[in-house]
Design a protein around this motif. Sequence first.
Motif, PDB file in Angstrom:
ATOM      1  N   GLU A 219       0.858  -1.195   0.000  1.00 29.34           N
ATOM      2  CA  GLU A 219       0.000   0.000   0.000  1.00 29.34           C
ATOM      3  C   GLU A 219       0.895   1.246   0.000  1.00 29.34           C
ATOM      4  OE1 GLU A 219      -3.511   2.273   0.007  1.00 29.34           O
ATOM      5  OE2 GLU A 219      -3.178   0.130  -0.336  1.00 29.34           O
ATOM      6  N   PRO A 220       0.720   2.177  -0.968  1.00 26.31           N
ATOM      7  CA  PRO A 220       1.585   3.355  -1.030  1.00 26.31           C
ATOM      8  C   PRO A 220       1.454   4.254   0.196  1.00 26.31           C
ATOM      9  CG  PRO A 220       0.403   3.033  -3.092  1.00 26.31           C
ATOM     10  CD  PRO A 220      -0.218   2.106  -2.097  1.00 26.31           C
ATOM     11  N   THR A 221       2.587   4.738   0.693  1.00 29.43           N
ATOM     12  CA  THR A 221       2.616   5.720   1.774  1.00 29.43           C
ATOM     13  C   THR A 221       3.635   6.794   1.413  1.00 29.43           C
ATOM     14  OG1 THR A 221       4.317   4.499   3.006  1.00 29.43           O
ATOM     15  CG2 THR A 221       2.012   3.985   3.515  1.00 29.43           C
ATOM     16  N   PHE A 222       3.431   8.010   1.969  1.00 25.41           N
ATOM     17  CA  PHE A 222       4.301   9.146   1.667  1.00 25.41           C
ATOM     18  C   PHE A 222       4.919   9.672   2.961  1.00 25.41           C
ATOM     19  CE2 PHE A 222       1.692   8.819  -2.016  1.00 25.41           C
ATOM     20  CZ  PHE A 222       2.436   9.313  -3.073  1.00 25.41           C
ATOM     21  N   HIS A 223       6.200  10.056   2.878  1.00 25.28           N
ATOM     22  CA  HIS A 223       6.942  10.524   4.041  1.00 25.28           C
ATOM     23  C   HIS A 223       7.695  11.789   3.654  1.00 25.28           C
ATOM     24  CE1 HIS A 223       6.113   6.599   5.921  1.00 25.28           C
ATOM     25  NE2 HIS A 223       6.260   6.147   4.678  1.00 25.28           N
ATOM     26  N   ALA A 224       7.424  12.869   4.355  1.00 31.19           N
ATOM     27  CA  ALA A 224       7.961  14.177   3.995  1.00 31.19           C
ATOM     28  C   ALA A 224       9.464  14.248   4.232  1.00 31.19           C
ATOM     29  CB  ALA A 224       7.258  15.272   4.784  1.00 31.19           C
ATOM     30  N   CYS A 225      10.144  14.982   3.351  1.00 30.20           N
ATOM     31  CA  CYS A 225      11.580  15.246   3.481  1.00 30.20           C
ATOM     32  C   CYS A 225      11.805  16.702   3.864  1.00 30.20           C
ATOM     33  CB  CYS A 225      12.303  14.953   2.163  1.00 30.20           C
ATOM     34  SG  CYS A 225      12.299  13.223   1.682  1.00 30.20           S
ATOM     35  N   THR A 226      12.986  16.980   4.370  1.00 33.81           N
ATOM     36  CA  THR A 226      13.376  18.326   4.776  1.00 33.81           C
ATOM     37  C   THR A 226      14.654  18.720   4.042  1.00 33.81           C
ATOM     38  OG1 THR A 226      12.461  17.935   6.983  1.00 33.81           O
ATOM     39  CG2 THR A 226      13.992  19.792   6.737  1.00 33.81           C
ATOM     40  N   ALA A 227      14.713  19.990   3.625  1.00 36.24           N
ATOM     41  CA  ALA A 227      15.950  20.504   3.023  1.00 36.24           C
ATOM     42  C   ALA A 227      16.955  20.734   4.148  1.00 36.24           C
ATOM     43  CB  ALA A 227      15.674  21.790   2.274  1.00 36.24           C
ATOM     44  N   VAL A 228      18.030  19.964   4.176  1.00 33.15           N
ATOM     45  CA  VAL A 228      18.957  20.000   5.296  1.00 33.15           C
ATOM     46  C   VAL A 228      20.261  20.702   4.965  1.00 33.15           C
ATOM     47  CG1 VAL A 228      18.017  17.919   6.355  1.00 33.15           C
ATOM     48  CG2 VAL A 228      19.858  17.723   4.670  1.00 33.15           C
ATOM     49  N   ALA A 229      20.545  20.915   3.693  1.00 35.80           N
ATOM     50  CA  ALA A 229      21.782  21.594   3.312  1.00 35.80           C
ATOM     51  C   ALA A 229      21.545  22.351   2.019  1.00 35.80           C
ATOM     52  CB  ALA A 229      22.924  20.602   3.141  1.00 35.80           C
ATOM     53  N   ARG A 230      21.902  23.616   2.023  1.00 33.91           N
ATOM     54  CA  ARG A 230      21.760  24.449   0.826  1.00 33.91           C
ATOM     55  C   ARG A 230      23.109  25.077   0.508  1.00 33.91           C
ATOM     56  NH1 ARG A 230      16.560  25.684  -0.837  1.00 33.91           N
ATOM     57  NH2 ARG A 230      14.899  25.016   0.567  1.00 33.91           N
ATOM     58  N   ASP A 231      23.585  24.834  -0.689  1.00 39.56           N
ATOM     59  CA  ASP A 231      24.842  25.411  -1.133  1.00 39.56           C
ATOM     60  C   ASP A 231      24.594  26.862  -1.525  1.00 39.56           C
ATOM     61  OD1 ASP A 231      27.206  26.107  -2.579  1.00 39.56           O
ATOM     62  OD2 ASP A 231      27.589  23.968  -2.828  1.00 39.56           O
ATOM     63  N   ALA A 232      25.432  27.741  -1.020  1.00 43.94           N
ATOM     64  CA  ALA A 232      25.251  29.170  -1.308  1.00 43.94           C
ATOM     65  C   ALA A 232      25.510  29.500  -2.770  1.00 43.94           C
ATOM     66  CB  ALA A 232      26.162  30.007  -0.404  1.00 43.94           C
ATOM     67  N   ARG A 233      26.274  28.662  -3.456  1.00 40.95           N
ATOM     68  CA  ARG A 233      26.600  28.927  -4.853  1.00 40.95           C
ATOM     69  C   ARG A 233      25.351  28.738  -5.716  1.00 40.95           C
ATOM     70  NH1 ARG A 233      32.228  28.171  -5.933  1.00 40.95           N
ATOM     71  NH2 ARG A 233      31.659  27.719  -8.081  1.00 40.95           N
ATOM     72  N   ALA A 234      25.192  29.581  -6.709  1.00 42.89           N
ATOM     73  CA  ALA A 234      24.026  29.496  -7.588  1.00 42.89           C
ATOM     74  C   ALA A 234      23.978  28.179  -8.344  1.00 42.89           C
ATOM     75  CB  ALA A 234      24.018  30.662  -8.571  1.00 42.89           C
ATOM     76  N   ASP A 235      25.149  27.611  -8.602  1.00 50.27           N
ATOM     77  CA  ASP A 235      25.193  26.356  -9.350  1.00 50.27           C
ATOM     78  C   ASP A 235      25.451  25.166  -8.424  1.00 50.27           C
ATOM     79  OD1 ASP A 235      27.748  26.981  -8.654  1.00 50.27           O
ATOM     80  OD2 ASP A 235      28.624  26.662 -10.633  1.00 50.27           O
ATOM     81  N   GLY A 236      25.202  25.369  -7.117  1.00 48.40           N
ATOM     82  CA  GLY A 236      25.400  24.306  -6.146  1.00 48.40           C
ATOM     83  C   GLY A 236      24.197  23.396  -6.043  1.00 48.40           C
ATOM     84  N   SER A 237      23.990  22.810  -4.857  1.00 44.30           N
ATOM     85  CA  SER A 237      22.938  21.812  -4.689  1.00 44.30           C
ATOM     86  C   SER A 237      22.178  22.030  -3.393  1.00 44.30           C
ATOM     87  CB  SER A 237      23.528  20.393  -4.681  1.00 44.30           C
ATOM     88  OG  SER A 237      24.211  20.131  -5.880  1.00 44.30           O
ATOM     89  N   VAL A 238      20.970  21.502  -3.363  1.00 44.49           N
ATOM     90  CA  VAL A 238      20.155  21.430  -2.158  1.00 44.49           C
ATOM     91  C   VAL A 238      19.985  19.958  -1.820  1.00 44.49           C
ATOM     92  CG1 VAL A 238      17.941  21.962  -1.088  1.00 44.49           C
ATOM     93  CG2 VAL A 238      18.909  23.534  -2.789  1.00 44.49           C
ATOM     94  N   TRP A 239      20.240  19.596  -0.582  1.00 41.06           N
ATOM     95  CA  TRP A 239      20.099  18.212  -0.135  1.00 41.06           C
ATOM     96  C   TRP A 239      18.809  18.071   0.671  1.00 41.06           C
ATOM     97  CZ3 TRP A 239      23.445  14.073  -1.060  1.00 41.06           C
ATOM     98  CH2 TRP A 239      24.617  14.401  -1.762  1.00 41.06           C
ATOM     99  N   TRP A 240      17.956  17.137   0.225  1.00 42.67           N
ATOM    100  CA  TRP A 240      16.712  16.828   0.920  1.00 42.67           C
ATOM    101  C   TRP A 240      16.871  15.485   1.633  1.00 42.67           C
ATOM    102  CZ3 TRP A 240      12.305  19.990   0.849  1.00 42.67           C
ATOM    103  CH2 TRP A 240      12.368  21.083  -0.023  1.00 42.67           C
ATOM    104  N   GLU A 241      16.298  15.402   2.830  1.00 36.60           N
ATOM    105  CA  GLU A 241      16.520  14.221   3.667  1.00 36.60           C
ATOM    106  C   GLU A 241      15.217  13.771   4.309  1.00 36.60           C
ATOM    107  OE1 GLU A 241      18.614  14.017   7.883  1.00 36.60           O
ATOM    108  OE2 GLU A 241      20.100  14.197   6.255  1.00 36.60           O
ATOM    109  N   GLY A 242      15.038  12.453   4.395  1.00 35.33           N
ATOM    110  CA  GLY A 242      13.852  11.905   5.047  1.00 35.33           C
ATOM    111  C   GLY A 242      14.137  10.530   5.616  1.00 35.33           C
ATOM    112  N   GLN A 243      13.168  10.001   6.345  1.00 35.78           N
ATOM    113  CA  GLN A 243      13.287   8.679   6.946  1.00 35.78           C
ATOM    114  C   GLN A 243      12.425   7.687   6.173  1.00 35.78           C
ATOM    115  OE1 GLN A 243      15.272   7.715   9.580  1.00 35.78           O
ATOM    116  NE2 GLN A 243      16.162   9.771   9.523  1.00 35.78           N
ATOM    117  N   LEU A 244      13.038   6.583   5.775  1.00 33.48           N
ATOM    118  CA  LEU A 244      12.344   5.537   5.039  1.00 33.48           C
ATOM    119  C   LEU A 244      12.089   4.364   5.987  1.00 33.48           C
ATOM    120  CD1 LEU A 244      11.409   4.177   2.357  1.00 33.48           C
ATOM    121  CD2 LEU A 244      13.787   3.388   2.084  1.00 33.48           C
ATOM    122  N   PRO A 245      10.817   4.079   6.306  1.00 33.64           N
ATOM    123  CA  PRO A 245      10.522   2.937   7.190  1.00 33.64           C
ATOM    124  C   PRO A 245      10.743   1.617   6.455  1.00 33.64           C
ATOM    125  CG  PRO A 245       8.480   3.939   6.430  1.00 33.64           C
ATOM    126  CD  PRO A 245       9.589   4.815   5.914  1.00 33.64           C
TER     127      PRO A 245
END
Length: 625
Positions: A51-77
Amino acid sequence: MSLLREPHHDGSPAYLDDESPTLGWSVRVRCRVAADDPVERVWIRTTYDAEPTFHACTAVARDARADGSVWWEGQLPLHNPVTHYRFLLVGPEADGSQQRWLTAAGVVEHDGPDSLDFRVTTHAGAPDWGREAVVYQVFPDRFARSTAADERETPAWAVPAHWDDEVVFEGSDPRTPLQLFGGDLDGVTEHLDHLVEVGATVLYTTPVFPGESNHRYNASTFDGVDPLLGGDAAYARLAEAVHARGLRLLGDLTTNHTGDTHEWFTRAASAPDSPTRGWYYFAHDGSYECWMGHGTLPKLNLADPDLRAAMVEGPDSVVARWLRPPFSVDGWRIDVANMTGRLGAVDVNHATARAVRRTAEAERGDAWVIGEHNHDASGDLDGDGWHGTMNYSGFSWPVWSWLRDPDSPARPFGRPVPVPRRPGQQVHRTLREWQARYGWQATAQSWSILGSHDSARIRTLTGSAPVHRVAAGLQFTLPGVPMVFAGDEIGLEGVNGEDARRPMPWHRRDDWDHDTLATYAALARLRAAEPALTRGGLRWAHVDDDTLVFVREHPAGSLLVCARRAAGGSVDLPEGALLATGQEALGDVEALLGTEPGGPGGRLKVRRGTLRVPADGVGVRVWRL
């Protein structure tokens, strides 16, 4: 858009906290999104008892550089032993119209099937020695002869051949399985220094059991080693010598069938009331099921409990006994694993795979079990059976299709027409889809092979030493365990599997391709030195018709790899998308390896936020980021 700007996740340590987490717990997962990608919300979608379930993630790291990356993190049961999951990426539009799925096969904007989801298993993975191995395959009859081989009498079934004779390789020629060159196990022992030179850590030999053929897949017993190979004593000497060098020994066992001269079968065929009659599939008229119509290979009935006890279950089984001294085999390659335990409505394949692994691990906790499968093995890699497969579909065929010389006489394996020559974009898609189907762990534990005793040689397929070395570069730098068929490292040829079994020309070393041998050795050293190549993730950076560029990511250091099948122009990559978490700049990028004799080349420099991979000719080059 650069492929590096695509949202990314895989099963490596940078993105998944534990590759084999505990059932009933949860595991932290992360995905990487370019800073200028308009993603505002992310969910993990998984299933709980389907049965499908959804689990929210949080943006935990943001690179200040315009061409950098954003890291999203969540818990997978982890409610189920094998857990499928994907990421739902949602943009700023209030109506929810900006939705994409990040799957193991890439980013899609439609609702696709779960079959291409990421997956994580709570079952233990392959032993470290297997995951980090370089496997060297030997076909004993064609590898090397000791002086003792000259004293053995040629059996009546064999067609004797001298070491420099041509191989009879047409399947319709009755001499093909009977041509005996007389290689033996002491001959292998005498050449272990060559394995060390190549960089191998595991010796895998095709079967050593007696059988009335040169390949010995038609075993007449599982209770001893073929006297033509030197018998039990020679195998014990080989095992001792292998282990003394810190190497491992992998056996080859056919659980799908025996030979028609096997003691189990001859007893079964002689009387309907024989205790072993139910170990095979006999009809009322005395006919029997066999492998692919070959009457010399009667098929085993693994639904029979007595056969399971004799073959795959418990300490008295064939699987267990050979893992004990004096042979101390470290694991098994299971022949015809895809057909084992399957016949029409009968399917005990999964139970057989689990039994083989449980039995092997009971004898030695770090046993390694690989199943042969030459097409889609995804349904058989469930985490608690075969650790991995011989990855023909997910590695061999896409690499073949990218590097095949259109004029090559190499014959296809399993198809009626030649392997097509395809551009890099199609090869990239194929590699991603098969990685998705197998899952990260199974892909990383499966064998990346360019050929075997069942296929054409990679040198014949490519028709070129430099292009052959491109294939080897991919074999050692993409996820998976390299398996080298003896002779590939010196440029041996063969148009099909039988022809590929040409004897090793130990006495003609001037004929060897020493540049290719040096390349294999250098690739093996690099793999041993860089955790990114055995444990790191895979991010694609650039793909065109003739070029594949990718990054192997690992917290201990990442590598940039560029493979070209033809000369190509420079490739510009955004620095920010290459940075590891917390890294502010790349600095100079160190060159580590080049597959051509000219060496790895110089360092790369970042200019105005761009790393330029220089224009180059055929070859593979590796840099440390």
